[in-house]
Design an enzyme around this catalytic site. Structure first.
Site, mmCIF file in Angstrom:
data_model
loop_
_atom_site.group_PDB
_atom_site.id
_atom_site.type_symbol
_atom_site.label_atom_id
_atom_site.label_comp_id
_atom_site.label_asym_id
_atom_site.label_seq_id
_atom_site.Cartn_x
_atom_site.Cartn_y
_atom_site.Cartn_z
ATOM 1 N N ASP A 1 0.851 -1.200 0.000
ATOM 2 C CA ASP A 1 0.000 0.000 0.000
ATOM 3 C C ASP A 1 0.889 1.253 0.000
ATOM 4 O O ASP A 1 0.851 2.032 0.940
ATOM 5 C CB ASP A 1 -0.933 -0.005 1.220
ATOM 6 C CG ASP A 1 -0.192 -0.130 2.548
ATOM 7 O OD1 ASP A 1 0.955 -0.626 2.552
ATOM 8 O OD2 ASP A 1 -0.754 0.272 3.586
ATOM 9 N N HIS B 1 9.336 -0.267 9.354
ATOM 10 C CA HIS B 1 8.433 -1.421 9.415
ATOM 11 C C HIS B 1 8.572 -2.318 8.182
ATOM 12 O O HIS B 1 8.870 -3.507 8.283
ATOM 13 C CB HIS B 1 6.978 -0.952 9.505
ATOM 14 C CG HIS B 1 6.677 -0.022 10.623
ATOM 15 N ND1 HIS B 1 6.658 -0.422 11.942
ATOM 16 C CD2 HIS B 1 6.365 1.307 10.632
ATOM 17 C CE1 HIS B 1 6.349 0.615 12.717
ATOM 18 N NE2 HIS B 1 6.171 1.669 11.939
#
Length: 322
Positions: free
Chosen positions: A14, A246
């Site tokens: 995303d 992340h």
């Protein structure tokens, strides 16, 4: 490394600033062969995620890699989505408003592409999921054999025994579609979950950003254009002069798993109430007298420690060599 020895990966993404970094790290890693990107809502809506994925492949000179657009709704067909544009910018890439990409997504949907590739190369494909897990849950629904055909799923998701980053209970990717996450965690595939209990230890400092800026790496230079928004968010939200890596850390877990240590157990996701999106791992250390929602479910591996300096160095090296 010979082509046949490289791990085939599909990145479900995303994009997203740290997604961009993760994609670039993967493309510049000889250990892996990126055979496709599938897109999902999360940091941006799915349409923009597709545009950004195509754009990033153009920046990297890898327009040979197909992009399959994923779902625009949650597993339960909810169109009210949580979008983290306040973290990554309205365009997902640091408010740079890059021109539209020339490329187009393939005709197959994200879930269809995942099912197709897992069937074509059973046991060989690793899916690295960097957003909500809706495309993977739909792939499980589409093909009951997907869980067996896919080699491994390495996902960024969960806050195991720590507070979340959406609220005290929930991490963003799991909160984005808890029902999908619970389906994936219990589908029986070989799964590694990398949660924020680990990724919050992997920090790119302001000094690291300066090193990227002074390097000759083309992709490092590109990232320096988009990183300011991400640094500003972390300073406001966490009071740190750095950013959590992340997605790049999760990419590394897919092909250099020894940089992490793991525990194994049954992971379930809370799908209602104030703890909606909470990930709870049963560690198999107690035999309960009564059956419960964790009973007789497949286990997953969950990352518990990370060699953070080694991970940061590797990410930096791959980007500066680009």
């Amino acid at each position: 490394m010979a082509i046949g020895d490289r791990k085939k990966i599909i990145i479900d993404t995303d994009p997203g600033i740290d997604d961009a970094m993760a994609i670039f790290v993967a493309l510049n890693s000889p250990e892996v062969d990126v055979i496709g990107l599938t897109t999902i809502f999360g940091n941006v809506y799915t349409t923009l995620a597709t545009r950004n994925a195509l754009h990033l492949l153009e920046v990297a000179g890898r327009t040979d890699i197909p992009v399959a657009e994923g779902t625009h709704k949650t597993f339960l067909n909810d169109t009210k989505l949580r979008i983290a544009d306040f973290v990554h910018g309205k365009d997902g890439l640091g408010n740079q408003n890059f021109p539209p990409p020339k490329g187009k997504p393939i005709e197959k949907s994200g879930p269809e592409f995942l099912v197709e590739q897992a069937k074509l190369c059973p046991g060989e494909i690793t899916v690295v999921a960097l957003g909500p897990l809706t495309n993977l849950a739909l792939a499980v629904q589409l093909d009951p054999e997907f869980s067996k055909n896919v080699g491994q799923i390495v996902l960024l998701g969960g806050a195991f025994a720590v507070n979340g980053n959406v609220n005290p209970a929930s991490e963003a990717n799991i909160f984005g579609d808890p029902e999908a996450a619970d389906i994936v965690f219990t589908c029986g595939a070989d799964i590694i979950a990398v949660g924020i209990n680990v990724t919050h230890q992997v920090i790119m400092t302001a000094d690291d950003k300066d090193k990227l800026a002074s390097s000759k790496g083309k992709l490092a230079q590109y990232l320096c254009k988009i990183l300011d928004v991400y640094y500003d968010y972390h300073l406001t939200a966490y009071e740190i002069k750095g950013v959590y890596l992340h997605d790049p850390a999760t990419i590394l877990a897919a092909f250099l798993p020894s940089l992490f240590t793991y525990t194994e157990g049954v992971a379930r996701v809370q799908t209602s109430g104030i703890t909606r999106g909470l990930t709870l791992l049963y560690n198999n250390l107690k035999r309960f007298e009564e059956a419960n929602e964790w009973s007789d479910k497949p286990t997953v591996k969950v990352a518990v420690t990370v060699d953070a300096p080694a991970v940061v160095k590797l990410i930096m090296d791959r980007l500066m060599e680009s």
